[in-house]
Enzyme design. Structure first.
Site, short mmCIF file in Angstrom:
data_model
loop_
_atom_site.label_atom_id
_atom_site.label_comp_id
_atom_site.label_asym_id
_atom_site.label_seq_id
_atom_site.Cartn_x
_atom_site.Cartn_y
_atom_site.Cartn_z
N ASN A 20 14.89 41.94 41.39
CA ASN A 20 15.98 41.53 42.36
C ASN A 20 15.09 41.38 43.65
O ASN A 20 14.54 42.11 44.32
CB ASN A 20 16.79 42.60 42.68
CG ASN A 20 17.63 42.48 43.80
OD1 ASN A 20 17.60 41.39 44.35
ND2 ASN A 20 18.58 43.48 44.11
N TRP A 21 14.54 40.12 44.20
CA TRP A 21 14.08 39.59 45.09
C TRP A 21 14.73 39.99 46.59
O TRP A 21 14.19 40.24 47.70
CB TRP A 21 13.55 38.11 45.11
CG TRP A 21 12.53 37.92 44.08
CD1 TRP A 21 11.75 39.00 43.27
CD2 TRP A 21 11.78 36.67 43.95
NE1 TRP A 21 11.05 38.34 42.51
CE2 TRP A 21 10.84 36.82 42.92
CE3 TRP A 21 11.84 35.50 44.64
CZ2 TRP A 21 9.87 35.93 42.57
CZ3 TRP A 21 11.21 34.47 44.18
CH2 TRP A 21 10.21 34.64 43.13
N LYS A 22 16.08 40.34 46.60
CA LYS A 22 16.59 40.56 47.88
C LYS A 22 16.24 39.36 48.69
O LYS A 22 16.42 38.14 48.38
CB LYS A 22 16.21 41.76 48.35
CG LYS A 22 16.55 43.00 47.27
CD LYS A 22 16.59 44.41 47.97
CE LYS A 22 16.49 45.37 46.75
NZ LYS A 22 16.63 46.86 47.27
N HIS A 103 25.79 45.12 43.94
CA HIS A 103 24.61 45.97 44.41
C HIS A 103 25.11 46.78 45.78
O HIS A 103 26.02 46.16 46.49
CB HIS A 103 23.57 44.81 44.84
CG HIS A 103 22.46 45.55 45.02
ND1 HIS A 103 22.02 46.22 46.20
CD2 HIS A 103 21.05 45.61 44.17
CE1 HIS A 103 20.87 47.11 46.23
NE2 HIS A 103 20.40 46.45 45.05
N GLU A 157 22.14 52.18 39.28
CA GLU A 157 21.20 52.40 40.65
C GLU A 157 21.91 53.01 41.75
O GLU A 157 22.65 52.33 42.48
CB GLU A 157 21.09 50.83 40.72
CG GLU A 157 19.98 50.62 42.02
CD GLU A 157 19.67 49.13 42.22
OE1 GLU A 157 18.52 48.66 41.60
OE2 GLU A 157 20.34 48.72 42.92
N SER A 197 13.58 52.33 42.89
CA SER A 197 12.03 52.91 42.90
C SER A 197 11.18 52.67 41.55
O SER A 197 10.48 53.41 41.31
CB SER A 197 12.20 54.38 43.45
OG SER A 197 12.69 54.36 44.69
N GLY A 218 13.28 45.96 42.26
CA GLY A 218 13.34 45.37 43.95
C GLY A 218 11.79 45.26 44.43
O GLY A 218 11.22 44.26 43.85
P1 PGA Z 1 13.85 49.10 44.54
O1 PGA Z 1 15.08 48.16 44.58
O2 PGA Z 1 13.10 48.76 43.08
O3 PGA Z 1 12.89 48.66 45.64
O4 PGA Z 1 14.13 50.46 44.76
C1 PGA Z 1 15.87 47.96 43.56
C2 PGA Z 1 17.48 47.17 43.91
O5 PGA Z 1 17.79 47.70 45.05
O6 PGA Z 1 17.74 46.58 43.24
#
Ligand code: PGA
Length: 237
Positions: A20-22, A103, A157, A197, A218
């Site tokens: 998930n590159w956001k 999400h 999540e 994380s 992420g």
């Molecule tokens: P993160 O994000 O791996 O940086 O905790 C995961 C996500 O929000 O999908």
């Protein structure tokens, strides 16, 4: 029509790693280079990897031979007067296979569980696989998002576990307990992912038949070397 081939693929035997590159990276050349490096690094591994970049980078990343491309959201409508929306049909026509839905960062903007349920149905109707994120109120969320739906991929999540909110990954024991709870609402072969994380140091601890069958990543997916290492470790499971 539900795309049976895509749905069969969700009942996977290989770990599923979703990036998930956001809202990153800031320009298309960086997005292209990051995807190219990842593609090269994961070639030949026994694992299914889906990159979910921002919408605007999707066309330039397709076709993507060693991996799949997904989106981070979609509308529950397929076309029409819905300013700013992107439909599941458009994503499917581009060549996307998956879409992340619900999400916690979208739920904080006002997206409700009812909306997530409608989006998941619209995605499945055109053969896109919905990856639905569930967080803190598991039973309530499962009741609403999985209502009348068979072919979901679920991601546990909790928002407090996300790295950019200063979070800490859940324990593998917690993941196991949540997976057991989720399975009360869904067919037993529904893939369950863990997100929050995840990195190359901890990915292994979340994967297993009674734990998660994949991960939603992420921050670590924006660093090609770290992400490739994470995928290699997952592939050895
Ligand atoms: P993160 O994000 O791996 O940086 O905790 C995961 C996500 O929000 O999908």
């Amino acid at each position: 029509m539900v795309d049976e081939a895509a749905c069969r693929k969700s009942k996977m035997t290989q770990p599923l790693i979703i990036a998930n590159w956001k809202m990153n990276p800031p320009d298309s050349k960086e997005a292209f280079d990051l995807a190219s490096e990842i593609k090269k690094g994961i070639e030949g591994l026994e694992v299914e990897v889906v990159l979910c970049p921002p919408f605007v980078y999707i066309p330039q990343l397709l076709p993507a031979k060693t991996l799949l491309i997904g989106a981070q959201d979609c509308s529950w409508e397929q076309e029409g007067p819905f300013t700013g929306e992107i439909s599941p049909q458009m994503l499917k026509n581009l060549g996307c296979t998956h879409v992340i839905l619900g999400h916690s960062e979208r739920r904080q903007l006002g997206e409700t569980l009812e909306m997530v349920n409608k989006k998941a149905k619209a995605a499945l109707a055109v053969g896109l696989l919905p990856v639905v994120c569930i967080g803190e109120e598991i039973e309530k969320e499962m009741n609403i998002v999985s209502r009348d739906i068979k072919n979901l991929i679920l991601a546990y999540e909790p928002s407090w576990a996300i790295s950019t909110s200063g979070g800490r990954a859940v324990s593998p024991e917690d993941m196991g307990n949540v997976a057991a709870l989720m399975k009360r609402f869904i067919p037993s072969d529904t893939p369950i992912l863990y997100g929050g994380s995840v990195d190359s140091n901890n990915v292994k601890s979340f994967l297993g038949p009674d734990l998660a069958q994949g991960v939603l990543v992420g921050a670590a997916s924006l660093n090609a070397k770290e992400f490739i290492q994470l995928v290699k470790i997952a592939a050895m499971q």
